[in-house]
Design a protein around this motif. Structure first.
Motif, PDB file in Angstrom:
ATOM      1  N   SER A 120      89.448  82.739  54.035  1.00  0.00           N
ATOM      2  CA  SER A 120      89.996  81.755  53.244  1.00  0.00           C
ATOM      3  C   SER A 120      89.027  81.069  52.356  1.00  0.00           C
ATOM      4  N   SER A 121      87.900  80.750  53.129  1.00  0.00           N
ATOM      5  CA  SER A 121      86.708  80.128  52.135  1.00  0.00           C
ATOM      6  C   SER A 121      86.473  80.934  50.879  1.00  0.00           C
ATOM      7  N   ASP A 122      86.395  82.279  51.137  1.00  0.00           N
ATOM      8  CA  ASP A 122      85.992  83.085  50.062  1.00  0.00           C
ATOM      9  C   ASP A 122      86.950  82.937  48.825  1.00  0.00           C
ATOM     10  N   PHE A 123      88.283  82.783  49.024  1.00  0.00           N
ATOM     11  CA  PHE A 123      89.170  82.662  47.937  1.00  0.00           C
ATOM     12  C   PHE A 123      89.121  81.255  47.315  1.00  0.00           C
ATOM     13  N   ILE A 124      88.876  80.306  48.236  1.00  0.00           N
ATOM     14  CA  ILE A 124      88.776  78.945  47.667  1.00  0.00           C
ATOM     15  C   ILE A 124      87.497  78.858  46.760  1.00  0.00           C
ATOM     16  N   VAL A 125      86.295  79.343  47.272  1.00  0.00           N
ATOM     17  CA  VAL A 125      85.066  79.149  46.485  1.00  0.00           C
ATOM     18  C   VAL A 125      85.191  79.922  45.401  1.00  0.00           C
ATOM     19  N   SER A 126      85.675  80.866  45.135  1.00  0.00           N
ATOM     20  CA  SER A 126      85.838  81.925  44.005  1.00  0.00           C
ATOM     21  C   SER A 126      86.839  81.185  43.159  1.00  0.00           C
ATOM     22  N   LYS A 127      87.835  80.482  43.274  1.00  0.00           N
ATOM     23  CA  LYS A 127      88.658  80.154  42.476  1.00  0.00           C
ATOM     24  C   LYS A 127      88.074  78.920  41.498  1.00  0.00           C
ATOM     25  N   CYS A 128      87.276  77.933  42.729  1.00  0.00           N
ATOM     26  CA  CYS A 128      86.840  76.916  42.064  1.00  0.00           C
ATOM     27  C   CYS A 128      85.608  77.180  41.123  1.00  0.00           C
ATOM     28  N   ILE A 129      84.656  78.196  41.485  1.00  0.00           N
ATOM     29  CA  ILE A 129      83.698  78.733  40.579  1.00  0.00           C
ATOM     30  C   ILE A 129      84.358  79.373  39.290  1.00  0.00           C
ATOM     31  N   VAL A 130      85.039  80.198  39.365  1.00  0.00           N
ATOM     32  CA  VAL A 130      85.890  80.889  38.115  1.00  0.00           C
ATOM     33  C   VAL A 130      86.666  79.906  37.294  1.00  0.00           C
ATOM     34  N   TYR A 131      87.346  79.527  37.721  1.00  0.00           N
ATOM     35  CA  TYR A 131      88.136  78.443  36.895  1.00  0.00           C
ATOM     36  C   TYR A 131      87.584  77.240  36.334  1.00  0.00           C
ATOM     37  N   GLY A 132      86.759  76.522  37.406  1.00  0.00           N
ATOM     38  CA  GLY A 132      85.863  75.420  36.945  1.00  0.00           C
ATOM     39  C   GLY A 132      84.773  75.904  35.830  1.00  0.00           C
ATOM     40  N   THR A 133      84.002  76.885  36.032  1.00  0.00           N
ATOM     41  CA  THR A 133      83.238  77.440  34.966  1.00  0.00           C
ATOM     42  C   THR A 133      83.943  77.889  33.658  1.00  0.00           C
ATOM     43  N   SER A 134      85.131  78.524  33.813  1.00  0.00           N
ATOM     44  CA  SER A 134      85.687  79.073  32.622  1.00  0.00           C
ATOM     45  C   SER A 134      85.920  77.912  31.630  1.00  0.00           C
ATOM     46  N   ALA A 135      86.647  76.953  32.352  1.00  0.00           N
ATOM     47  CA  ALA A 135      87.022  75.682  31.634  1.00  0.00           C
ATOM     48  C   ALA A 135      85.645  74.757  31.027  1.00  0.00           C
ATOM     49  N   GLY A 136      84.717  74.894  31.781  1.00  0.00           N
ATOM     50  CA  GLY A 136      83.440  74.197  31.622  1.00  0.00           C
ATOM     51  C   GLY A 136      82.776  74.625  30.613  1.00  0.00           C
ATOM     52  N   VAL A 137      82.621  75.893  30.462  1.00  0.00           N
ATOM     53  CA  VAL A 137      82.058  76.863  29.246  1.00  0.00           C
ATOM     54  C   VAL A 137      82.670  76.702  27.877  1.00  0.00           C
ATOM     55  N   SER A 138      84.116  76.658  28.225  1.00  0.00           N
ATOM     56  CA  SER A 138      84.880  76.516  26.864  1.00  0.00           C
ATOM     57  C   SER A 138      84.664  75.070  26.235  1.00  0.00           C
ATOM     58  N   VAL A 139      84.500  74.047  27.275  1.00  0.00           N
ATOM     59  CA  VAL A 139      84.276  72.606  26.751  1.00  0.00           C
ATOM     60  C   VAL A 139      82.991  72.538  25.905  1.00  0.00           C
ATOM     61  N   PHE A 140      82.016  73.230  26.678  1.00  0.00           N
ATOM     62  CA  PHE A 140      80.452  73.338  26.315  1.00  0.00           C
ATOM     63  C   PHE A 140      80.474  73.869  24.770  1.00  0.00           C
ATOM     64  N   PHE A 141      81.053  74.938  24.499  1.00  0.00           N
ATOM     65  CA  PHE A 141      80.982  75.847  23.220  1.00  0.00           C
ATOM     66  C   PHE A 141      81.863  75.152  22.180  1.00  0.00           C
ATOM     67  N   SER A 142      83.042  74.381  22.680  1.00  0.00           N
ATOM     68  CA  SER A 142      83.720  73.582  21.743  1.00  0.00           C
ATOM     69  C   SER A 142      83.088  72.367  21.292  1.00  0.00           C
TER      70      SER A 142
END
Length: 266
Positions: A120-142
Motif C-alpha cells: 500500500s505504501s508504494d501506491f501512496i508514495v507514488s501518488k504523492c510524488i507524481v501529483y505533488g510534483t506535477s502541480a509544483g512544477v506547473s506553479v514554478f514555470f507559471s
C-alpha cells in the motif's frame, strides 16, 4: 522497494496525462498568470483614463487601491500572482486530488498489485510524488513565465535569482499541500476532512499567522514568503525542515492505519 515505486510512478505519470490532470495543472497556473496580467494592464490604466475624462475629479483613493490590487512593479505584482496561485490554484487542485487514493482503495484497485508483492505504501508514495510534483512544477514555470512577462513592461525591482527562488518555494509549497491532502484523504475515514482542513489552512493561516512572530517558523510561512516576494532566504530553513518532518510523520501514521485496515479486511 525502489523498483516497485518506480513502476507505480510510471503508471501514475501516464494516469495524470490520460485523465487530463497534468493539463489541468498547467492550464490553471498559466491561465491565472495571464488573467492577473490582463487585470493589471486593464485596471491599472483606469485612474489615468478617469483623469482625462473627468478633469478635477479626485481619484487619489482609486489610484491607491489599484496600486495595491494590481501594482505595476515586478516584485509586488509577482506577489499578487503568487497569492492567487496560493488561493485559487490550491483550492482547485485540493478538490481534484483528495478523492484519488480513497477511490482506488474502495474500488479494489490495490488488491491485485498487493497479491503481486506490491505494498500500500508504494501506491501512496507514488501518488504523492507524481501529483505533488506535477502541480509544483506547473506553479514554478507559471511563476517564472509571469516574472519574465512582467519584466517586459513593469518597473523592475526584483532580480531573476529572487524570482527563481520564490518560484521554487511556491512550487515546493504546492507539493507539500497536495501531499498532505492525499495522505489525509486516506488517513481519515471521511475523505472530505482532507480538503476542508487543507483549504482552511491555505486560505486563512498565512494571513493570520503573519501577525505573530511564531508564524515565521511554521510551515505556512513558505506561502507568506512568496506572497511578500521576500529575499531573506535564511528564514525558510525552519519552515521547510518542519514541513518535511510533519509530512514524514503523517506518512508513517497513514501507512500504519492503511496496513491495519488491510489486515482486518483479510
Amino acid at each position: 522497494m525502489i523498483e516497485r515505486i518506480k513502476c507505480c510512478m510510471l503508471k501514475d505519470v501516464k494516469e495524470t496525462v490520460r485523465t487530463g490532470k497534468l493539463l489541468l495543472f498547467f492550464a490553471l497556473s498559466f491561465g491565472l498568470a495571464l488573467l492577473i496580467m490582463f487585470f493589471t494592464l486593464f485596471f491599472g490604466d483606469i485612474p489615468d483614463g478617469l483623469t482625462t475624462e473627468l478633469p478635477g475629479f479626485d481619484i487619489e483613493s482609486l489610484e491607491n487601491m489599484m496600486t495595491v490590487l494590481y501594482p505595476k512593479l515586478v516584485k509586488e505584482s509577482s506577489g499578487v500572482f503568487a497569492y492567487y496561485i496560493g488561493v485559487f490554484f490550491s483550492l482547485i487542485t485540493i478538490i481534484v486530488t483528495h478523492t484519488i487514493l480513497p477511490k482506488e482503495k474502495t474500488e479494489g484497485k490495490w488488491v491485485l498489485p498487493i497479491q503481486q508483492k506490491y505494498r500500500s505504501s508504494d501506491f501512496i508514495v507514488s501518488k504523492c510524488i507524481v501529483y505533488g510534483t506535477s502541480a509544483g512544477v506547473s506553479v514554478f514555470f507559471s511563476y517564472m513565465f509571469y516574472y519574465i512577462l512582467a519584466n517586459s513592461f513593469m518597473e523592475r525591482n526584483m532580480t531573476f535569482g529572487n524570482a527563481f527562488i520564490c518560484a521554487f518555494i511556491h512550487g515546493l509549497s504546492i507539493f507539500f499541500i497536495i501531499s498532505y491532502t492525499m495522505l489525509f484523504s486516506i488517513l481519515f475515514k471521511a475523505p472530505v476532512i482532507a480538503p476542508i482542513s487543507m483549504i482552511g489552512t491555505v486560505l486563512f493561516a498565512p494571513d493570520i499567522l503573519k501577525n505573530f512572530t511564531i508564524g515565521e517558523y511554521l510551515p505556512t510561512f513558505m506561502l507568506t514568503f512568496v506572497y511578500d516576494s521576500r529575499n531573506d532566504y535564511s528564514m525558510l530553513a525552519g519552515p521547510i525542515v518542519l514541513n518535511v518532518f510533519i509530512l514524514i510523520f503523517v506518512y508513517y501514521i497513514t501507512i500504519i492505519k492503511v496496513t491495519r485496515d488491510t489486515q482486518e479486511e483479510q
